[in-house]
Design an enzyme around this catalytic site. Structure first.
Site, PDB file in Angstrom:
ATOM      1  CE  LYS A  69      31.018 -13.711  -4.623  1.00  0.00           C
ATOM      2  NZ  LYS A  69      31.483 -12.499  -3.925  1.00  0.00           N
ATOM      3  CD  GLN A  80      30.311  -9.054  -3.991  1.00  0.00           C
ATOM      4  OE1 GLN A  80      30.127 -10.176  -3.504  1.00  0.00           O
ATOM      5  NE2 GLN A  80      31.281  -8.798  -4.843  1.00  0.00           N
ATOM      6  CG  ASP A  97      34.105 -12.880   1.357  1.00  0.00           C
ATOM      7  OD1 ASP A  97      34.409 -13.531   0.346  1.00  0.00           O
ATOM      8  OD2 ASP A  97      33.340 -11.894   1.354  1.00  0.00           O
TER       9      ASP A  97
HETATM   10  N1  GUN Z   1      34.235  -7.927  -4.143  1.00  0.00           N
HETATM   11  C1  GUN Z   1      35.087  -8.402  -5.092  1.00  0.00           C
HETATM   12  N2  GUN Z   1      35.500  -9.648  -4.750  1.00  0.00           N
HETATM   13  C2  GUN Z   1      34.914  -9.945  -3.568  1.00  0.00           C
HETATM   14  C3  GUN Z   1      34.940 -11.087  -2.731  1.00  0.00           C
HETATM   15  O1  GUN Z   1      35.618 -12.088  -2.981  1.00  0.00           O
HETATM   16  N3  GUN Z   1      34.181 -11.016  -1.615  1.00  0.00           N
HETATM   17  C4  GUN Z   1      33.423  -9.931  -1.314  1.00  0.00           C
HETATM   18  N4  GUN Z   1      32.715  -9.938  -0.193  1.00  0.00           N
HETATM   19  N5  GUN Z   1      33.379  -8.854  -2.068  1.00  0.00           N
HETATM   20  C5  GUN Z   1      34.110  -8.864  -3.202  1.00  0.00           C
END
Ligand code: GUN
Length: 284
Positions: free
Chosen positions: A53, A97, A120
């Site tokens: 990311k 996350q 998100d």
């Molecule tokens: N953990 C697995 N996929 C995601 C996601 O798309 N966003 C976040 N914040 N955590 C994750």
């Protein structure tokens, strides 16, 4: 019939180039879009995701901040960080996350993020906006699936879409997005008695369970479009999705591979959401 692949890497490259152009335009107006990523603990998969990311931000010219904390961090310490980022004008997107350590209430942390920075799309305000068709942020994975359908010029109007899986992150928002495009939508899950009877009726199938071989060739109507959201490992440790790819590609018209399908699209849509948040901040 052998299905055509929907290449998530190629589509991502194309979309990220467009994002980079819009980022440049914002920068020319004095605003650099910024994403804050918070990682608590040492989950190895999460470490890979957050690195990707941050790298995507660099590639598209966005500012990013990666905040890493020990698993022993308290929930109130994390809430205080979220609040500080809510008030930081250089940050347009906040991503915590998941999963969080067990001593934290993940939903409480998500609700602490300002809906204006919820890139998100996990906040209840974002979920409500999606449900009612109002402006908000769409969760990145199902949003990426919609972009993949758009990329092949697929019209969902009047089509039957079957979503396998009902998570808040993928299955439920996916169903709402398909519905918004006038598909007839069926959501299947672990208590669905005859999954095959449902999937055989589908023009579009989205598999989002997190289990290998949930969808096999005998369950797919010839010519259906199949999107595979799964991220699993086979016995040999090789990355694979929820769909029996080799079998289903003989029946479907289009299919997304794993890896190189939906996965890269998730991060691309995070870039799109962060950019849009910055554009909204400038317009406000
Ligand atoms: N953990 C697995 N996929 C995601 C996601 O798309 N966003 C976040 N914040 N955590 C994750």
């Amino acid at each position: 019939m052998t299905a055509q692949l929907i290449d998530g890497n190629a589509l991502s490259r194309q979309l990220r180039t467009q994002v980079a152009e819009r980022v440049s335009a914002l920068k020319a107006q004095g605003l650099t879009p910024g994403l804050a990523v918070i990682l608590v603990g040492e989950n190895p998969a999460s470490q890979v995701y957050v690195r990707n990311k941050v790298k995507a931000c660099e590639d598209t010219g966005m500012h990013s901040v990666l905040e890493k904390y020990e698993a022993s961090m308290t929930e109130s310490e994390l809430l205080a960080r979220v609040e500080a980022l809510n008030n930081d004008p250089s940050i347009h997107g906040i991503l915590v996350q998941l999963p969080l350590p067990a001593h934290m209430d993940a939903q409480k942390v998500i609700e602490a993020i300002s809906p204006a920075k919820d890139v998100d799309g996990f906040h209840i305000a974002s979920a409500g906006a999606l449900m009612t068709g109002m402006a908000g942020f769409w969760p990145c994975t199902p949003y990426g699936c919609m972009k993949m359908l758009e990329s092949i010029g697929y019209s969902l109007k009047g089509k039957h879409a079957v979503v396998i899986g009902r998570s808040n992150i993928v299955g439920k928002p996916m169903a709402l997005m398909l519905l918004q495009q006038n598909a007839t939508v069926t959501i299947c899950h672990s208590a669905t008695p005859d999954l095959k009877a449902m999937t055989l009726q589908a023009d579009v199938i989205v598999a989002a369970v997190g289990k290998r071989n949930v969808l096999t060739a005998d369950m797919v109507k010839p010519g259906a479009v199949v999107l595979d959201v799964g991220m699993n490992r086979d016995e040999a440790g090789k990355l694979c999705g929820d769909v029996d790819f080799d079998g289903v590609r003989q029946v479907a018209s289009y299919i997304t591979p794993v890896p190189g399908g939906v996965g890269p699209m998730t991060i691309t849509m995070l870039m799109v959401n962060t950019l849009e948040s910055a554009e909204r901040a400038l317009a406000a």
